[in-house]
Design an enzyme around this catalytic site. Structure first.
Site, mmCIF file in Angstrom:
data_model
loop_
_atom_site.group_PDB
_atom_site.id
_atom_site.type_symbol
_atom_site.label_atom_id
_atom_site.label_comp_id
_atom_site.label_asym_id
_atom_site.label_seq_id
_atom_site.Cartn_x
_atom_site.Cartn_y
_atom_site.Cartn_z
ATOM 1 N N ASP A 257 41.403 47.172 55.613
ATOM 2 C CA ASP A 257 41.055 48.570 55.373
ATOM 3 C C ASP A 257 39.782 48.973 56.112
ATOM 4 O O ASP A 257 39.142 49.962 55.749
ATOM 5 C CB ASP A 257 40.859 48.818 53.873
ATOM 6 C CG ASP A 257 42.125 49.369 53.223
ATOM 7 O OD1 ASP A 257 43.138 49.484 53.932
ATOM 8 O OD2 ASP A 257 42.099 49.677 52.017
ATOM 9 N N ASP A 410 42.373 44.548 38.861
ATOM 10 C CA ASP A 410 42.795 43.213 38.430
ATOM 11 C C ASP A 410 42.921 43.140 36.912
ATOM 12 O O ASP A 410 43.883 42.600 36.383
ATOM 13 C CB ASP A 410 41.810 42.164 38.950
ATOM 14 C CG ASP A 410 40.365 42.566 38.738
ATOM 15 O OD1 ASP A 410 40.104 43.606 38.094
ATOM 16 O OD2 ASP A 410 39.468 41.847 39.208
#
Length: 681
Positions: A257, A410
């Protein structure tokens, strides 16, 4: 008047003299005795004593000179350190340029600081006038100063102290509840060590993959999400590419990214290099970076070829798993169809780099060794750490996949998978090397994200937890322990009790905090926290003080996430320095291939790829602002509050409170001046 003789003593003395005379003069008892030994034993003893005394007397001056020199050298060292500290602080204060925006918490702390300074002025006047021993009363004829102080005493006793004491009692109860939770976790950890409890894989893969049927190895997808990871991309990609796993049963996705073109070229060239060496590795770059890491992983899982894979392993850019990582984790899925996640432990390559890294190692060692292991063994649930874990792709798809709604993607997917009935396993003996943030700025941003995200997630999934089909015991564990106690209550009472209530009790002595709350229980909790890292025992006091200092950041993050303030959705990549075990990777690569052929392959990969300018890109410096240490206003303001309260405590002779406030204030001052962690000249 003359003193009367003591006849009893004289009689006893004569008898002893006669008895000793017979003993030493009778040679028939021992005919081998010499005359010198019999007649003058005391004279010999006196001679040796005098000889020893004369020798010690000659050396005594040298001993004192040596001790004086040691003390003088120590004093010089302390003085030089103090002068260097003052110069560094002065330099940073001069170069500090305040930002235009101020956080709400900082404005509140500034008001609190002004109030504390005013209260300190009143208390100094009262102290020098002796009003601590005989305070003025409202009924007496008083002057203006006496009337103001008497009014302050009345307001303090009747209106301010009772609510402060009530708030202190609430925080003490929360503190004790959290301490009990910590003790239970440690007892579970001790039980695991005593009984040697750990997950046992149903099968194992042999060491030689060449002589095994490749079909026996499941298809594994490995993802490496990264963003502008100039310092660490090489060792992370290398560590994944040398996994001891059949190459046709493994695919590596480098999910880049980066918005820096130089970094993109470097990572793409590294991928092409490993492709020419035979690794099945692909490079993916998103044009629009939405959703941060969650959006990156979600985009990668949408590829058509993902359906051919059964498991996905995820590693952040600074992680370097061992070559046998997949062999040690994948076997646990065999025969466990309800197992969704296998999480491994982190190990740190720079845990001894500086004081900040040492203190982080204590905290994270307790998290992995105690919290994750105990929850994995007894509850079968824990928060996914975002990296160094293997997911069953079916579990990810069933719980909705990666969502971009929080900064803790997460933890989000772990909670949703748990609500869907999937089980987790934690492996404490499988470690992946990674890097700790070495600067306070990077660590602070990391902790802000880690403590604001859970509150965002709690608001979003609270009713989902209540409506889920899991047992009420698991629901209670999620709501009361996982979210409320460990994510909300802990930063709340830590900041409120030790940074707000304790200083106020110095100026409102009618509200009190017992010594066991200030010293003994926190000391015990710090000792329990340091059990998994016994080599760090000398740092138990700095750890206690630093954790209290970090409470202001964690409290601010918790409030931001809970009430959806602007800073709660800020996702900043933790800056790394590229510290790694590259020598181990090189040694492993040399074992697997001929060194000369390896060099030729690397040279050919670099030339065939058309990226001949890589060396220029690697050495090019970014035209960004020069890195420097900063000043942190909230920490500095709290330092002055605590130091002012310590002066008030000294006036009232409160021993343990004074020492705690003094050292805690100094710790806030050191952190506020950014003197902990990486120092940039």
């Amino acid at each position: 008047m003359s003193r009367q003789p003591n006849y009893e003593f004289q009689e006893w003395w004569n008898k002893e003299k006669e008895r000793n005379h017979v003993l030493f003069s009778d040679k028939s008892v021992n005919p081998n005795w010499s005359t010198v030994e019999i007649d003058s034993p005391t004279s010999l003893a006196d001679t040796s004593v005098e000889k020893d005394r004369s020798r010690n007397a000659r050396q005594l001056s040298w001993v004192y000179i040596l001790k004086f020199q040691q003390a003088f050298n120590g004093l010089i060292w302390i003085t030089n350190g103090f002068v260097s500290l003052i110069r560094t602080a002065n330099r940073r204060i001069k170069s500090y340029s305040p930002s235009r925006t101020e956080s709400r918490l900082y404005r509140v702390i500034k008001v609190f600081l002004v109030i504390v300074i005013l209260l300190q002025f009143f208390e100094l006047v009262a102290y020098f006038k002796g009003w601590h021993f005989s305070p003025p009363s409202m009924e007496e004829a008083l002057g203006l100063v006496e009337l103001v102080y008497a009014t302050w005493l009345s307001v303090r006793v009747n209106y301010l102290a009772p609510p402060l004491q009530a708030l202190a009692n609430v925080c003490i109860v929360l503190f004790l509840i959290q301490s009990v939770d910590r003790i239970i976790l440690v007892l579970g950890y001790i039980w695991i060590k005593f009984r040697r409890l750990k997950p046992i894989p149903p099968m194992e893969f042999s060491g030689d993959i060449e002589n095994k049927n490749a079909e026996d190895y499941p298809m594994v997808l490995i993802q490496i999400p990264m963003c502008n990871e100039r310092e660490v991309y090489q060792q992370s990609i290398a560590a994944i590419c040398i996994q001891d796993w059949p190459r046709n049963r493994m695919l590596i996705q480098v999910l880049d990214d980066s918005d820096d073109l130089d970094v993109q070229h470097l990572i793409r060239a590294e991928v092409q290099k490993w492709q020419q060496k035979g690794a099945r590795i692909v490079y993916r770059h998103r044009l629009i970076r939405t959703g941060y890491k969650a959006g990156n992983l979600k985009s990668a899982m949408s590829c058509d070829y993902v359906k051919d894979y059964e498991f996905v392993a995820i590693f952040d850019a600074d992680f370097q798993p061992g070559p046998d990582f997949l062999k040690k984790t994948i076997p646990y899925f065999k025969g466990n169809d309800d197992l969704g996640l296998v999480q491994t432990r982190w190990a740190f390559v720079n845990k001894d780099e500086n004081l900040l890294a040492r203190l982080q190692n204590i905290n994270l060692s307790f998290h992995f060794e105690v919290e994750q292991q105990v929850n994995g063994v007894f509850i079968n649930f824990f928060g996914f750490n975002g990296t160094a874990g293997v997911w069953r792709i079916k579990a990810l798809e069933e719980c909705g996949g990666w969502l971009e709604r929080t900064t803790v993607e997460d933890m989000d997917i772990a909670v949703r998978a748990h609500l869907c009935g999937w089980k987790f396993i934690y492996l404490n003996d499988v470690k992946s090397l990674c890097e700790l943030p070495e600067s306070y700025e990077a660590y602070k941003k990391q902790q802000h994200r880690w403590h604001s995200g859970p509150m965002q997630l709690f608001r979003l999934c609270f009713f989902d937890i209540l409506r889920s089909k899991i047992s009420w015991a698991k629901k209670a564990n999620l709501v009361l322990l996982f979210f409320l106690l460990r994510k909300l209550i802990l930063p709340f009472y830590s900041f409120t009790l030790f940074c707000i209530i304790l200083p106020l009790t110095m100026f409102l002595p009618e509200a009190q905090l017992p010594a066991w709350v200030v010293c003994y229980v926190p000391g015990l909790m710090s000792f329990l926290n340091i059990l998994p890292a016994p080599r760090s025992f000398p740092f138990v006091v700095p750890y206690l003080l630093f954790e209290n200092t970090m409470s202001v950041t964690k409290f601010n993050a918790m409030i931001s996430g809970l009430f959806r303030l602007g800073s709660s959705y800020e996702w900043v990549v933790t800056k790394k320095l590229g510290r790694s075990s590259e020598t181990d990777l090189i040694a492993f690569a040399e074992k697997e291939s001929d060194p000369q052929a390896e060099m030729n392959s690397l040279h050919r990969a670099s030339s065939d790829s058309g990226l001949s300018e890589l060396n220029k890109i690697e050495s090019r410096k970014k035209t960004s602002k020069k890195k420097r240490n900063r000043l942190y206003r909230k920490e500095l303001a709290l330092a002055f509050i605590l130091l002012t309260a310590s002066v008030r405590s000294l006036l009232s002779s409160q021993g343990i409170h004074f020492y705690f406030l003094l050292f805690q204030g100094i710790t806030f001052l050191v952190v506020g001046l950014d003197l902990i962690g990486e120092q940039v000249s």
